[in-house]
Design a protein around this motif. Structure first.
Motif, PDB file in Angstrom:
ATOM      1  N   GLN A   1      72.008  -5.750 -18.892  1.00 46.38           N
ATOM      2  CA  GLN A   1      71.548  -6.455 -20.088  1.00 46.38           C
ATOM      3  C   GLN A   1      70.272  -7.244 -19.800  1.00 46.38           C
ATOM      4  OE1 GLN A   1      75.216  -8.578 -20.992  1.00 46.38           O
ATOM      5  NE2 GLN A   1      75.470  -7.344 -22.831  1.00 46.38           N
ATOM      6  N   TRP A   2      70.235  -7.918 -18.636  1.00 49.56           N
ATOM      7  CA  TRP A   2      69.034  -8.676 -18.279  1.00 49.56           C
ATOM      8  C   TRP A   2      67.824  -7.761 -18.168  1.00 49.56           C
ATOM      9  CZ3 TRP A   2      71.804 -11.510 -13.709  1.00 49.56           C
ATOM     10  CH2 TRP A   2      72.609 -12.529 -14.221  1.00 49.56           C
TER      11      TRP A   2
ATOM     12  N   LYS B   1      66.767  -6.450 -21.629  1.00 54.35           N
ATOM     13  CA  LYS B   1      66.125  -7.482 -22.444  1.00 54.35           C
ATOM     14  C   LYS B   1      64.672  -7.678 -22.032  1.00 54.35           C
ATOM     15  CE  LYS B   1      66.393 -12.443 -23.462  1.00 54.35           C
ATOM     16  NZ  LYS B   1      67.117 -13.709 -23.181  1.00 54.35           N
TER      17      LYS B   1
ATOM     18  N   ARG C   1      62.539  -4.701 -23.093  1.00 56.40           N
ATOM     19  CA  ARG C   1      62.276  -4.722 -24.537  1.00 56.40           C
ATOM     20  C   ARG C   1      61.184  -5.745 -24.881  1.00 56.40           C
ATOM     21  NH1 ARG C   1      66.652  -6.644 -26.096  1.00 56.40           N
ATOM     22  NH2 ARG C   1      65.961  -8.723 -26.710  1.00 56.40           N
ATOM     23  N   GLU C   2      61.268  -6.932 -24.274  1.00 59.50           N
ATOM     24  CA  GLU C   2      60.273  -7.970 -24.557  1.00 59.50           C
ATOM     25  C   GLU C   2      58.881  -7.544 -24.107  1.00 59.50           C
ATOM     26  OE1 GLU C   2      61.911 -11.365 -22.605  1.00 59.50           O
ATOM     27  OE2 GLU C   2      63.293 -11.855 -24.257  1.00 59.50           O
TER      28      GLU C   2
ATOM     29  N   GLU D   1      67.202  -0.522 -23.063  1.00 66.21           N
ATOM     30  CA  GLU D   1      66.920  -1.879 -23.539  1.00 66.21           C
ATOM     31  C   GLU D   1      68.185  -2.613 -23.968  1.00 66.21           C
ATOM     32  OE1 GLU D   1      62.319  -1.194 -25.084  1.00 66.21           O
ATOM     33  OE2 GLU D   1      63.886  -1.680 -26.553  1.00 66.21           O
ATOM     34  N   GLN D   2      69.197  -1.879 -24.382  1.00 62.28           N
ATOM     35  CA  GLN D   2      70.473  -2.501 -24.740  1.00 62.28           C
ATOM     36  C   GLN D   2      71.373  -2.719 -23.524  1.00 62.28           C
ATOM     37  OE1 GLN D   2      72.399  -0.884 -28.471  1.00 62.28           O
ATOM     38  NE2 GLN D   2      70.713   0.592 -28.273  1.00 62.28           N
TER      39      GLN D   2
END
Length: 284
Positions: free
Chosen positions: A12-13, A16, A19-20, A47-48
């Protein structure tokens, strides 16, 4: 214990941050996918955190996103490799929820762990007998093999307290823990003696929040704060009626402030050791 499916904290990290970075570069999922020869659904899964990206793909995306900072590149590459690295906890992955595995992984990577407990002695400080009593009480219908398996899991987790670079542990225990008899008097006496020994180690602080402190800063219950090395964010952990919850970024500050207030109200290490020793004597 039925396994809980879903992305790990590490995935997840990574997702995230990818994605950013993509959004900051003003690129679409399709454009990112075309660059690394994947479809946009694959990029979305990365990204998820549903499917963690491999290191070569991460580096390729960083090139596309124009990320030149060596610290960012190195940190995300190490994170992507860490996700795929096998740890001892993976032997339990088929039996445990993802949150349990995440917890063991956090302990293995954290530099400092601060905790406040009101209900049971924290797992890293438990004796095997105390751990067995706690696990059995939580699942009265569990068989001997199941309980033995999870006592072993808890004992292996405690390896982070030893070795060349042990975790720095600061535990605050509500005085109520010294009164609740878990597993019988002999088990409690051994547990208290164990706490006394652990508290003499320079990297372990065990302190008691006395009844005389009255109302305190955490009426909602126990929690932990994991201070992590880069590139990982610091994490706070608490349990609710709906399950385990991990909080990062701005949310960690609230837990840190709460811990600081508890720290001010707790007894010193020496006073706490005396109180724990007295509790052990009562169990004779």
């Amino acid at each position: 214990m039925a396994p809980r499916k879903g992305p790990t904290l590490r995935a997840q990290w990574l997702g995230k941050q990818l994605r950013e970075l993509r959004e900051a570069a003003k690129l679409t999922l399709r454009e990112a996918g075309d660059y690394v020869q994947r479809d946009q659904a694959a990029i979305s899964r990365w990204e998820q955190g549903l499917t963690p990206a491999r290191a070569p793909d991460v580096l390729a995306l960083l090139n596309l996103y124009g990320v030149d900072d060596p610290d960012v590149r190195d940190g995300l590459e190490r994170l992507s490799r860490d996700i795929w690295q096998k740890g001892w906890w993976d032997d339990y992955a088929g039996e445990a929820s993802g949150r349990v595995i995440d917890h063991a992984w956090l302990e293995s990577r954290a530099e400092v762990l601060r905790s406040f407990d009101m209900l049971v002695i924290p797992g890293l400080l438990q004796t095997p007998e105390y751990a067995e009593a706690v696990i059995r009480a939580a699942d009265p219908e569990a068989g001997h093999a199941y309980i033995s398996r999870w006592v072993q899991f808890r004992m292996i987790r405690q390896r982070v307290l030893a070795g060349e670079r042990p975790i720095q542990l600061a535990a605050i225990l509500d005085e109520a823990l010294l009164c609740r008899v878990v597993g019988g008097a002999p088990v409690m006496r051994a547990q208290f003696e164990h706490l006394t020994k652990l508290g003499t180690r320079p990297h372990i602080s065990i302190r008691v929040l006395p009844f005389s402190a009255g109302a305190h800063a955490s009426p909602r219950g126990p929690f932990m704060i994991f201070n992590m090395p880069a590139p990982y964010p610091d994490i706070a952990f608490t349990e609710t009626g709906a399950g385990c919850m991990y909080v990062e970024s701005d949310g960690v500050g609230n837990f840190t402030t709460t811990y600081d207030y508890l720290d001010q109200a707790a007894l010193t290490r020496e006073e706490s050791a005396e109180l724990i020793a007295a509790a052990a004597d009562r169990m004779a």
